[in-house]
Structures are given as structure tokens and as C-alpha cells.
Enzyme design. Sequence first.
Site, PDB file in Angstrom:
ATOM      1  N   GLY A  42     -31.066  -6.870  41.376  1.00 44.81           N
ATOM      2  CA  GLY A  42     -32.260  -6.090  41.692  1.00 44.81           C
ATOM      3  C   GLY A  42     -32.614  -6.142  43.156  1.00 44.81           C
ATOM      4  O   GLY A  42     -33.781  -6.244  43.532  1.00 44.81           O
TER       5      GLY A  42
ATOM      6  N   VAL B   5     -27.900  -4.551  34.730  1.00 43.10           N
ATOM      7  CA  VAL B   5     -27.913  -5.917  34.204  1.00 43.10           C
ATOM      8  C   VAL B   5     -28.175  -5.956  32.714  1.00 43.10           C
ATOM      9  O   VAL B   5     -27.870  -6.952  32.050  1.00 43.10           O
ATOM     10  CB  VAL B   5     -28.931  -6.810  34.950  1.00 43.10           C
ATOM     11  CG1 VAL B   5     -28.599  -6.902  36.430  1.00 43.10           C
ATOM     12  CG2 VAL B   5     -30.365  -6.334  34.727  1.00 43.10           C
TER      13      VAL B   5
ATOM     14  N   SER C  43     -42.472 -14.931  35.962  1.00 37.50           N
ATOM     15  CA  SER C  43     -43.752 -14.355  36.375  1.00 37.50           C
ATOM     16  C   SER C  43     -44.872 -15.279  35.930  1.00 37.50           C
ATOM     17  O   SER C  43     -44.730 -16.047  34.970  1.00 37.50           O
ATOM     18  CB  SER C  43     -43.951 -12.977  35.736  1.00 37.50           C
ATOM     19  OG  SER C  43     -45.280 -12.521  35.901  1.00 37.50           O
TER      20      SER C  43
ATOM     21  N   TYR D 195     -43.551  -7.750  28.545  1.00 32.74           N
ATOM     22  CA  TYR D 195     -43.185  -8.359  29.820  1.00 32.74           C
ATOM     23  C   TYR D 195     -43.444  -9.858  29.788  1.00 32.74           C
ATOM     24  O   TYR D 195     -42.590 -10.658  30.213  1.00 32.74           O
ATOM     25  CB  TYR D 195     -43.991  -7.692  30.934  1.00 32.74           C
ATOM     26  CG  TYR D 195     -43.698  -8.189  32.330  1.00 32.74           C
ATOM     27  CD1 TYR D 195     -42.546  -7.798  32.997  1.00 32.74           C
ATOM     28  CD2 TYR D 195     -44.591  -9.027  32.986  1.00 32.74           C
ATOM     29  CE1 TYR D 195     -42.286  -8.235  34.282  1.00 32.74           C
ATOM     30  CE2 TYR D 195     -44.339  -9.468  34.279  1.00 32.74           C
ATOM     31  CZ  TYR D 195     -43.181  -9.070  34.917  1.00 32.74           C
ATOM     32  OH  TYR D 195     -42.929  -9.507  36.198  1.00 32.74           O
TER      33      TYR D 195
ATOM     34  N   ALA E 234     -43.622 -11.835  27.183  1.00 30.18           N
ATOM     35  CA  ALA E 234     -42.692 -12.489  26.259  1.00 30.18           C
ATOM     36  C   ALA E 234     -41.312 -12.645  26.888  1.00 30.18           C
ATOM     37  O   ALA E 234     -40.671 -13.698  26.762  1.00 30.18           O
ATOM     38  CB  ALA E 234     -42.598 -11.689  24.964  1.00 30.18           C
ATOM     39  N   ALA E 235     -40.848 -11.595  27.567  1.00 31.86           N
ATOM     40  CA  ALA E 235     -39.533 -11.669  28.205  1.00 31.86           C
ATOM     41  C   ALA E 235     -39.510 -12.717  29.306  1.00 31.86           C
ATOM     42  O   ALA E 235     -38.562 -13.511  29.412  1.00 31.86           O
ATOM     43  CB  ALA E 235     -39.152 -10.301  28.767  1.00 31.86           C
ATOM     44  N   LYS E 236     -40.562 -12.758  30.113  1.00 28.85           N
ATOM     45  CA  LYS E 236     -40.603 -13.708  31.218  1.00 28.85           C
ATOM     46  C   LYS E 236     -40.796 -15.142  30.723  1.00 28.85           C
ATOM     47  O   LYS E 236     -40.319 -16.091  31.361  1.00 28.85           O
ATOM     48  CB  LYS E 236     -41.700 -13.320  32.203  1.00 28.85           C
ATOM     49  CG  LYS E 236     -41.407 -12.033  32.977  1.00 28.85           C
ATOM     50  CD  LYS E 236     -40.116 -12.130  33.779  1.00 28.85           C
ATOM     51  CE  LYS E 236     -39.923 -10.948  34.707  1.00 28.85           C
ATOM     52  NZ  LYS E 236     -38.703 -11.079  35.531  1.00 28.85           N
TER      53      LYS E 236
ATOM     54  N   ASN F 130     -33.087 -11.668  39.657  1.00 25.76           N
ATOM     55  CA  ASN F 130     -34.369 -11.087  40.059  1.00 25.76           C
ATOM     56  C   ASN F 130     -34.664  -9.752  39.387  1.00 25.76           C
ATOM     57  O   ASN F 130     -35.826  -9.387  39.241  1.00 25.76           O
ATOM     58  CB  ASN F 130     -34.366 -10.906  41.581  1.00 25.76           C
ATOM     59  CG  ASN F 130     -35.469  -9.987  42.050  1.00 25.76           C
ATOM     60  OD1 ASN F 130     -36.630 -10.363  42.086  1.00 25.76           O
ATOM     61  ND2 ASN F 130     -35.108  -8.749  42.386  1.00 25.76           N
TER      62      ASN F 130
END
Length: 235
Positions: free
Chosen positions: A8, A54, A132, A145, A147-149, A80
Amino acid sequence: MSVILVTGGTGAIGSAIAAEFAKTDDVIITYNSREEQAKRLCTELHCSAVQADVSDYASAQNAVEKVLRDHGRIDVLVNNAGISQIKLFTDITPEDWQNVMNVDLNGVYNMTHAAVRSMINRKSGAIVNISSVWGVYGGSCESAYSAAKAGVIGLTKALARELGASGITVNCVAPGVIDSPMNSSHLTQEELSELSEQTPVCRLGQPSEVAKAVRALAENRFITGQVLGVDGGFC
């Protein structure tokens, strides 16, 4: 001179990370669709770029293999690349949810899985993942977002334990609210001002401040499994 792979790399934080390492190291950035922006950045920083989605394992594998062919090794992998999404949880479709997971969490798996074997064989390497503040604190209307982070943080801690004996450190940076196009495109100026007021240092963070933290974690060989908040005291 170390070989640094930053995913990224055309985003605000990614380009700042690339610029920080390019002062002393050989930097390769990945981009998905912003080829012209990647070319301009590489001209400016004297680095190189490789295309990679990715979220797709084969694309990640191909990108890593190209870097290894061209440069012989990867000393530092900075995961990133990411996307954000602001929606009420009740409005998030399965496709919305999966899209965020595919980039923000699966993307870290894809790139790391593709790169880590070469690090294990060399008994050396550093992986720095970008999570994050919302992965720690949780963000209203940013459940996918967040949950993913949060998953990135869990993966970081697990891999740090698994890979330490192979000479590989794995750490995570959790930025707070950063002055970036991604945030300004999703948040109003009023919302950004409110978030600034909620931050003890009373301002938004700068991408360069995240970049310096990434470099510090990549270079310190006795720090692993850590989550460094670059958030102005927000969390």
C-alpha cells in the site's frame, strides 16, 4: 543496506513509511491500481514498485517472488495496505464485510505467508503490521474495520511467539486519527475536529510520525509481539 517491502505504498502512511526507509535502505512498494502515482513516488524516492492485490493470495505470492528474484531477500515487510468503511452495522452487507476482511486482515496473511519462508530460511527478518486505534478501542460505525484491525493485532502476537526462534520479530503499530486523504474522505471536518479534541495532544497525527514508529520497531531486535499506539494518547 536493508531491503524493505511496504504494501500500500501509494497511500499517505505507506508513502511516508517508504520515504522514511528510503533515506538509508532499498525500498520496494506495492500498489494495486495507482500505477502512475507509484511511478511518481518511486522517481521521487529512488525506490521501486511492484503491482499486487494483497487480497488475492496468488497476486501477493507473485509480488513477493518478484522482489526476491530482483533483490535476493526481504529484510523488513511492512503490511500497510488497507481500506476503511464507515457504515452502521445493520447496513453492512456480507460483500461489504468480506471486502474489508480480504484487504485488511487476509492481505496481511497473504503477504506474510508469501514472504516469511525466506526469512525463516535466513534466520532473520522483521515484520511490522499496521493496525489501528480502532482495532484496540473499537470504532462506532466501523465494525468491520475494527474487527479486521483487531485480527491483525492477534496475528501479530501469535506470529511473534511462533517466529522468534527463527530470528524474526513481529510487531504492530496502531495509529490514531491521522491527517490523511483516507480519513478526510470518510469524515467531515467537524468530525475530524471532534476527534482532535478527544486526542490529549489536541491534534491529528502525521503520516511521518507513524513512519518513524515503524522504523523503530523494524530496527530493534529485542522488541517483538508489541502493539505501539501512535495515537497522541487517544487510547
